[in-house]
Write an enzyme that holds these catalytic residues in place. Sequence first.
Site, PDB file in Angstrom:
ATOM      1  N   PRO A   1      38.608  50.032  41.497  1.00 45.29           N
ATOM      2  CA  PRO A   1      37.725  48.896  42.076  1.00 45.29           C
ATOM      3  C   PRO A   1      38.510  47.905  42.870  1.00 45.29           C
ATOM      4  O   PRO A   1      40.040  47.898  42.781  1.00 45.29           O
ATOM      5  CB  PRO A   1      37.366  47.881  40.698  1.00 45.29           C
ATOM      6  CG  PRO A   1      38.444  48.655  39.754  1.00 45.29           C
ATOM      7  CD  PRO A   1      38.913  49.990  39.945  1.00 45.29           C
TER       8      PRO A   1
ATOM      9  N   GLY B   1      39.891  44.493  44.899  1.00 46.05           N
ATOM     10  CA  GLY B   1      40.056  43.158  44.365  1.00 46.05           C
ATOM     11  C   GLY B   1      40.416  42.842  43.065  1.00 46.05           C
ATOM     12  O   GLY B   1      40.332  41.864  42.761  1.00 46.05           O
TER      13      GLY B   1
ATOM     14  N   LEU C   1      44.586  46.328  41.221  1.00 42.87           N
ATOM     15  CA  LEU C   1      44.832  47.789  40.964  1.00 42.87           C
ATOM     16  C   LEU C   1      45.441  48.601  42.116  1.00 42.87           C
ATOM     17  O   LEU C   1      45.788  49.751  41.886  1.00 42.87           O
ATOM     18  CB  LEU C   1      43.780  48.384  40.243  1.00 42.87           C
ATOM     19  CG  LEU C   1      43.275  47.705  39.136  1.00 42.87           C
ATOM     20  CD1 LEU C   1      42.128  48.352  38.313  1.00 42.87           C
ATOM     21  CD2 LEU C   1      44.393  47.567  38.022  1.00 42.87           C
TER      22      LEU C   1
ATOM     23  N   ASP D   1      53.002  47.676  45.972  1.00 41.77           N
ATOM     24  CA  ASP D   1      51.676  48.536  45.847  1.00 41.77           C
ATOM     25  C   ASP D   1      51.818  49.881  46.800  1.00 41.77           C
ATOM     26  O   ASP D   1      51.429  51.023  46.021  1.00 41.77           O
ATOM     27  CB  ASP D   1      50.431  47.815  46.661  1.00 41.77           C
ATOM     28  CG  ASP D   1      49.879  46.926  45.549  1.00 41.77           C
ATOM     29  OD1 ASP D   1      50.678  46.227  44.617  1.00 41.77           O
ATOM     30  OD2 ASP D   1      48.737  46.359  45.480  1.00 41.77           O
TER      31      ASP D   1
HETATM   32  O1  PMV Z   1      47.158  41.925  43.383  1.00 40.04           O
HETATM   33  P1  PMV Z   1      48.175  43.125  43.472  1.00 40.04           P
HETATM   34  O2  PMV Z   1      48.117  43.966  42.441  1.00 40.04           O
HETATM   35  O3  PMV Z   1      48.136  43.563  44.708  1.00 40.04           O
HETATM   36  O4  PMV Z   1      49.824  42.437  43.416  1.00 40.04           O
HETATM   37  C1  PMV Z   1      50.128  41.357  44.293  1.00 40.04           C
HETATM   38  C2  PMV Z   1      51.599  41.094  43.836  1.00 40.04           C
HETATM   39  C3  PMV Z   1      51.973  40.049  44.178  1.00 40.04           C
HETATM   40  O5  PMV Z   1      53.554  39.793  43.835  1.00 40.04           O
HETATM   41  C4  PMV Z   1      51.429  38.684  43.812  1.00 40.04           C
HETATM   42  C5  PMV Z   1      52.240  39.892  45.759  1.00 40.04           C
HETATM   43  C6  PMV Z   1      53.033  41.010  46.463  1.00 40.04           C
HETATM   44  O6  PMV Z   1      52.924  41.140  47.734  1.00 40.04           O
HETATM   45  O7  PMV Z   1      53.805  41.424  45.790  1.00 40.04           O
END
Ligand code: PMV
Length: 330
Positions: free
Chosen positions: A116, A118, A121, A167
């Site tokens: 999903p 936003g 994940l 990510d």
């Molecule tokens: O929302 P996600 O899982 O893409 O995580 C972002 C993680 C943060 O530390 C909030 C931002 C980042 O760029 O690392």
Amino acid sequence: MHNSSLTDPSSTAHTRGEASADTAQGLAHAKAILFGEHAVVYGSPAFAVPLHGLAAQADIRYSPGRETRIESQLFAGTVLAAPEPMGPVVAGLRAALEATGEGIAEVELTIRSAIPHGRGLGSSAAVATAVARAVAGLREHTFDEFALHEIVQKAETVAHGRPSGIDAWAVATPAPIRFQGGRATTIEVGRPLTFVLADSGHHGSTAEAVAGVRALRDSAPTTIDPMIARLAELTESAIDDVRRGDRDAIGGRMLEAHRLLTELGVSTPTLGSLVDAATAAGARGAKLTGGGLGGCVLALADSAEQAEELADALRAAGAPRTWTTEVSRT
Ligand code: PMV
């Protein structure tokens, strides 16, 4: 409503691009941040786990003489007509084609993703990784992990502005990772851990959440910096706990991290009540995962049986869907 299992060991076997004649396929998995979100933006370490059962798939074929087309759940048509949300996919496709050294070609790209969007994940990074792997397969080219990371970061920059890069590493690495300062290392898991992931049902804007924490830090650095430092300590300690297989310690640190993230302003009443519901149902710990302001809660279960109870409790508390995943030795 449904409760699907995320545990799908076979998906790890498909993480490279696979070619056959003029078509190829690439896959990548979702991820969840276990510790260190937001703090990682300021150079602290973070700890992410793979979600192997939730995957993105890209199928690609040459279509010489025709304009490049993309087909996905969001859009079907030529790249020139692609709407803004397709920007990261188009950027990833271009970057991958160019990185093979053979330049741009006309292709037909089909994307299917069970991840999903936003929900913190790693959906956009997983799609970009699957596309890059498909391109590698099509061109019979190998991207090493750094080349792959660079391509995916180009797509992620279009998707999120200035992503830390966690990510891009987490969706491409089959093992849990420790990430800091742009570099990732894999973490050994001493004892399998079962997590239940609960969707809050709300889209979380990572860019908005990151900007909110930054504004808070700018206005009160002497209050916020120690909180970021504590999140970093929790991450390092939790990595040791995971190596030793100490569930109690991990769970306690999850609850403390959630409290700190709430103070940083990135939780919501829904995320808070899902954490409370998990704790009341006997979870060792629970916390929001990823950017927050929506997205998901991650709860640590004692066992696969207890995970079912936790999932029931989380759905009863309003989660529109839950997934169960095991993080184990790789
Ligand atoms: O929302 P996600 O899982 O893409 O995580 C972002 C993680 C943060 O530390 C909030 C931002 C980042 O760029 O690392």
